[in-house]
Design a protein around this motif. Structure first.
Motif, PDB file in Angstrom:
ATOM      1  N   VAL A  52       0.866  -1.181   0.000  1.00 23.59           N
ATOM      2  CA  VAL A  52       0.000   0.000   0.000  1.00 23.59           C
ATOM      3  C   VAL A  52       0.900   1.227   0.000  1.00 23.59           C
ATOM      4  CG1 VAL A  52      -1.767   1.275   1.254  1.00 23.59           C
ATOM      5  CG2 VAL A  52      -1.817  -1.232   1.244  1.00 23.59           C
ATOM      6  N   PRO A  53       0.807   2.091  -1.011  1.00 24.91           N
ATOM      7  CA  PRO A  53       1.745   3.212  -1.117  1.00 24.91           C
ATOM      8  C   PRO A  53       1.664   4.173   0.073  1.00 24.91           C
ATOM      9  CG  PRO A  53       0.558   2.896  -3.177  1.00 24.91           C
ATOM     10  CD  PRO A  53      -0.130   2.042  -2.149  1.00 24.91           C
ATOM     11  N   ALA A  54       2.828   4.695   0.454  1.00 25.84           N
ATOM     12  CA  ALA A  54       2.908   5.739   1.480  1.00 25.84           C
ATOM     13  C   ALA A  54       2.992   7.091   0.787  1.00 25.84           C
ATOM     14  CB  ALA A  54       4.150   5.517   2.342  1.00 25.84           C
ATOM     15  N   PRO A  55       2.677   8.177   1.480  1.00 24.81           N
ATOM     16  CA  PRO A  55       2.896   9.499   0.890  1.00 24.81           C
ATOM     17  C   PRO A  55       4.347   9.659   0.460  1.00 24.81           C
ATOM     18  CG  PRO A  55       1.588   9.671   2.896  1.00 24.81           C
ATOM     19  CD  PRO A  55       2.069   8.256   2.823  1.00 24.81           C
ATOM     20  N   GLU A  56       4.543  10.239  -0.708  1.00 23.00           N
ATOM     21  CA  GLU A  56       5.892  10.410  -1.223  1.00 23.00           C
ATOM     22  C   GLU A  56       6.683  11.410  -0.365  1.00 23.00           C
ATOM     23  OE1 GLU A  56       7.289   8.818  -3.653  1.00 23.00           O
ATOM     24  OE2 GLU A  56       5.541   7.716  -4.401  1.00 23.00           O
ATOM     25  N   ALA A  57       8.001  11.225  -0.333  1.00 21.67           N
ATOM     26  CA  ALA A  57       8.863  12.190   0.359  1.00 21.67           C
ATOM     27  C   ALA A  57       8.655  13.557  -0.278  1.00 21.67           C
ATOM     28  CB  ALA A  57      10.320  11.752   0.247  1.00 21.67           C
ATOM     29  N   GLY A  58       8.455  14.555   0.553  1.00 25.36           N
ATOM     30  CA  GLY A  58       8.198  15.899   0.059  1.00 25.36           C
ATOM     31  C   GLY A  58       6.733  16.219  -0.118  1.00 25.36           C
ATOM     32  N   ASP A  59       5.867  15.221  -0.002  1.00 25.38           N
ATOM     33  CA  ASP A  59       4.424  15.441  -0.096  1.00 25.38           C
ATOM     34  C   ASP A  59       3.961  16.183   1.157  1.00 25.38           C
ATOM     35  OD1 ASP A  59       1.614  15.239  -0.224  1.00 25.38           O
ATOM     36  OD2 ASP A  59       1.746  13.385  -1.374  1.00 25.38           O
ATOM     37  N   ASP A  60       3.253  17.286   0.977  1.00 26.27           N
ATOM     38  CA  ASP A  60       2.819  18.083   2.136  1.00 26.27           C
ATOM     39  C   ASP A  60       1.897  17.290   3.054  1.00 26.27           C
ATOM     40  OD1 ASP A  60       4.276  20.269   1.412  1.00 26.27           O
ATOM     41  OD2 ASP A  60       2.627  21.286   0.389  1.00 26.27           O
ATOM     42  N   ARG A  61       1.003  16.513   2.474  1.00 28.32           N
ATOM     43  CA  ARG A  61       0.026  15.772   3.288  1.00 28.32           C
ATOM     44  C   ARG A  61       0.644  14.424   3.644  1.00 28.32           C
ATOM     45  NH1 ARG A  61      -5.872  16.766   0.655  1.00 28.32           N
ATOM     46  NH2 ARG A  61      -6.479  16.172   2.768  1.00 28.32           N
ATOM     47  N   ASP A  62       1.423  14.440   4.713  1.00 31.57           N
ATOM     48  CA  ASP A  62       2.312  13.323   5.004  1.00 31.57           C
ATOM     49  C   ASP A  62       1.858  12.414   6.136  1.00 31.57           C
ATOM     50  OD1 ASP A  62       2.632  15.360   6.815  1.00 31.57           O
ATOM     51  OD2 ASP A  62       4.785  15.580   6.535  1.00 31.57           O
ATOM     52  N   LEU A  63       0.672  12.652   6.716  1.00 27.27           N
ATOM     53  CA  LEU A  63       0.185  11.820   7.813  1.00 27.27           C
ATOM     54  C   LEU A  63      -1.221  11.331   7.500  1.00 27.27           C
ATOM     55  CD1 LEU A  63       0.630  10.743  10.751  1.00 27.27           C
ATOM     56  CD2 LEU A  63      -0.562  12.812  11.533  1.00 27.27           C
ATOM     57  N   TRP A  64      -1.416  10.003   7.527  1.00 31.89           N
ATOM     58  CA  TRP A  64      -2.756   9.453   7.405  1.00 31.89           C
ATOM     59  C   TRP A  64      -3.356   9.327   8.802  1.00 31.89           C
ATOM     60  CZ3 TRP A  64      -6.574   8.616   4.197  1.00 31.89           C
ATOM     61  CH2 TRP A  64      -6.323   8.509   2.823  1.00 31.89           C
ATOM     62  N   ILE A  65      -4.594   9.783   8.942  1.00 32.46           N
ATOM     63  CA  ILE A  65      -5.349   9.632  10.183  1.00 32.46           C
ATOM     64  C   ILE A  65      -6.616   8.870   9.804  1.00 32.46           C
ATOM     65  CG2 ILE A  65      -6.322  10.793  12.192  1.00 32.46           C
ATOM     66  CD1 ILE A  65      -4.711  13.303  10.653  1.00 32.46           C
ATOM     67  N   LYS A  66      -6.732   7.644  10.284  1.00 25.98           N
ATOM     68  CA  LYS A  66      -7.821   6.770   9.858  1.00 25.98           C
ATOM     69  C   LYS A  66      -8.732   6.422  11.026  1.00 25.98           C
ATOM     70  CE  LYS A  66      -5.056   4.497   6.241  1.00 25.98           C
ATOM     71  NZ  LYS A  66      -4.504   3.200   5.776  1.00 25.98           N
ATOM     72  N   SER A  67     -10.021   6.423  10.749  1.00 22.96           N
ATOM     73  CA  SER A  67     -10.993   5.983  11.741  1.00 22.96           C
ATOM     74  C   SER A  67     -11.180   4.481  11.610  1.00 22.96           C
ATOM     75  CB  SER A  67     -12.335   6.696  11.521  1.00 22.96           C
ATOM     76  OG  SER A  67     -13.337   6.116  12.330  1.00 22.96           O
ATOM     77  N   VAL A  68     -11.117   3.760  12.726  1.00 22.41           N
ATOM     78  CA  VAL A  68     -11.312   2.312  12.706  1.00 22.41           C
ATOM     79  C   VAL A  68     -12.762   1.962  12.391  1.00 22.41           C
ATOM     80  CG1 VAL A  68     -11.286   0.224  14.132  1.00 22.41           C
ATOM     81  CG2 VAL A  68      -9.386   1.835  14.243  1.00 22.41           C
ATOM     82  N   ASP A  69     -13.711   2.684  12.956  1.00 25.08           N
ATOM     83  CA  ASP A  69     -15.129   2.363  12.786  1.00 25.08           C
ATOM     84  C   ASP A  69     -15.789   3.064  11.602  1.00 25.08           C
ATOM     85  OD1 ASP A  69     -15.212   0.655  14.992  1.00 25.08           O
ATOM     86  OD2 ASP A  69     -15.531   2.325  16.371  1.00 25.08           O
ATOM     87  N   GLU A  70     -15.269   4.215  11.195  1.00 26.20           N
ATOM     88  CA  GLU A  70     -15.858   4.964  10.088  1.00 26.20           C
ATOM     89  C   GLU A  70     -14.762   5.376   9.108  1.00 26.20           C
ATOM     90  OE1 GLU A  70     -19.039   7.844  11.155  1.00 26.20           O
ATOM     91  OE2 GLU A  70     -18.395   7.469  13.215  1.00 26.20           O
ATOM     92  N   PRO A  71     -14.264   4.433   8.289  1.00 25.40           N
ATOM     93  CA  PRO A  71     -13.119   4.729   7.427  1.00 25.40           C
ATOM     94  C   PRO A  71     -13.366   5.844   6.412  1.00 25.40           C
ATOM     95  CG  PRO A  71     -14.101   2.614   6.868  1.00 25.40           C
ATOM     96  CD  PRO A  71     -14.716   3.028   8.159  1.00 25.40           C
ATOM     97  N   GLY A  72     -14.637   6.134   6.125  1.00 29.02           N
ATOM     98  CA  GLY A  72     -14.923   7.235   5.209  1.00 29.02           C
ATOM     99  C   GLY A  72     -14.564   8.603   5.765  1.00 29.02           C
ATOM    100  N   LEU A  73     -14.310   8.686   7.084  1.00 26.99           N
ATOM    101  CA  LEU A  73     -13.868   9.950   7.684  1.00 26.99           C
ATOM    102  C   LEU A  73     -12.359  10.136   7.556  1.00 26.99           C
ATOM    103  CD1 LEU A  73     -15.868  10.008  11.061  1.00 26.99           C
ATOM    104  CD2 LEU A  73     -16.298  11.406   9.030  1.00 26.99           C
ATOM    105  N   SER A  74     -11.647   9.071   7.273  1.00 26.41           N
ATOM    106  CA  SER A  74     -10.183   9.117   7.258  1.00 26.41           C
ATOM    107  C   SER A  74      -9.681  10.171   6.272  1.00 26.41           C
ATOM    108  CB  SER A  74      -9.621   7.746   6.872  1.00 26.41           C
ATOM    109  OG  SER A  74     -10.093   6.740   7.748  1.00 26.41           O
TER     110      SER A  74
END
Length: 295
Positions: A120-142
């Motif tokens: 599963v790809p990670a954000p590329e180096a230098g990508d501003d949006r570098d942190l994924w925040i995921k909801s366990v119960d409601e993944p559509g909010l991630s």
């Protein structure tokens, strides 16, 4: 009405479908949500003997250097007559993992395992949006956000000390230190403010960064939330900042958990179709319906 086609527009590349050597188990990486759509079809190719009596499938994921763990939506997943689907939004980013599927027959016995590897790809180096925040119960909010401040990790000791008569040293009883906690501040665009508010209050979250951050994937319930704080003048089009504590907790139990697919639910289905006949005409199988056509 004629269809207008722009010859200069880039062609849409279908997602790659990775299949196990036996042809029964498949995965498609969901780059938009940093997850993996998993499916089994034990009637495919040279069918599994007694495939029609398969009722469930158990899928585990093996991360680098770790023991296998159950996939949340496949512990187990339904696979009626040998066909079923699952979704994993918890795979580490930017590294290869191995999924293994095992069919479970109606009498409770199991069949041969099938395995495949995906990244599963990670954000590329230098990508501003570098942190994924995921909801366990409601993944559509991630969502992905830009880190603007990241404290050094701290790990609380678990020690009890006592003076020892006649000795200059103390006696120490100790246990495993707590998992590393961090204070994080992120920046999100105005359009994500309401979603971020809801996400930070949705229960257990999973924070993930690319491998170069040396930050372990962390399940947590946000503590001491601050924000949204505008980075510019109030009402401007600049970003808004949120801060909270990431104090890791143990991975929530996976047993008997339902499949949760980002941005897809019975409510979404009802909004798109006026009748079940329209649904049946739009999807070739139950597996296709459950994954919104991805499989």
């Amino acid at each position: 009405m004629p269809m207008i086609v722009d010859p200069a527009a880039p062609h849409v590349t279908p997602p790659e479908r990775i299949t196990s050597p036996d042809g029964w188990f498949a995965a498609i990486v969901d780059e938009l949500w940093a997850g993996a759509v998993l499916s089994v079809d034990y009637t495919a190719g040279t069918a599994l003997p007694a495939a029609a009596t398969v009722m469930q499938v158990r899928i585990t994921r093996t991360d680098p250097g770790a023991a296998p763990v159950p996939v949340r939506s496949a512990d187990p997943a339904w696979a009626i007559e040998g066909v079923g689907t699952a979704y994993d939004s918890e795979a580490p980013l930017g590294v290869a993992v191995v999924y293994t599927a095992v069919p479970v027959y109606a009498d409770g016995t199991t069949g041969p395992s099938s395995s495949l590897a995906v990244t599963v790809p990670a954000p590329e180096a230098g990508d501003d949006r570098d942190l994924w925040i995921k909801s366990v119960d409601e993944p559509g909010l991630s969502l992905r956000a830009m880190v603007v401040d990241w404290s050094g990790a701290s790990s609380t000791a678990r020690q009890d000390t006592a003076d020892v008569a006649g000795s200059p040293y103390v006696a120490v009883a100790y246990d495993t230190a707590s998992a590393e906690a961090v204070q994080v501040t992120v920046d999100v665009p105005p359009g994500d403010v309401d979603r971020m508010r809801e996400l930070l209050r949705s229960g257990v979250l999973l924070a993930q960064a690319r491998p170069g951050y040396y930050f372990p994937d962390s399940f947590h319930v946000p503590g001491d939330v601050t924000g949204p704080t505008p980075t510019g003048k109030l009402g401007s089009s600049e970003g808004y900042r949120f801060g909270w504590t990431i104090q890791p907790v143990a991975r929530p139990d996976t047993a008997e958990q339902p499949m949760r697919l980002p941005a897809w639910s019975w409510d979404a289905l009802a909004e798109q179709f006026g009748s079940w006949d329209a649904v049946a005409a739009s999807y070739s199988s139950w597996a296709s319906l459950s994954t919104n056509g991805v499989t």
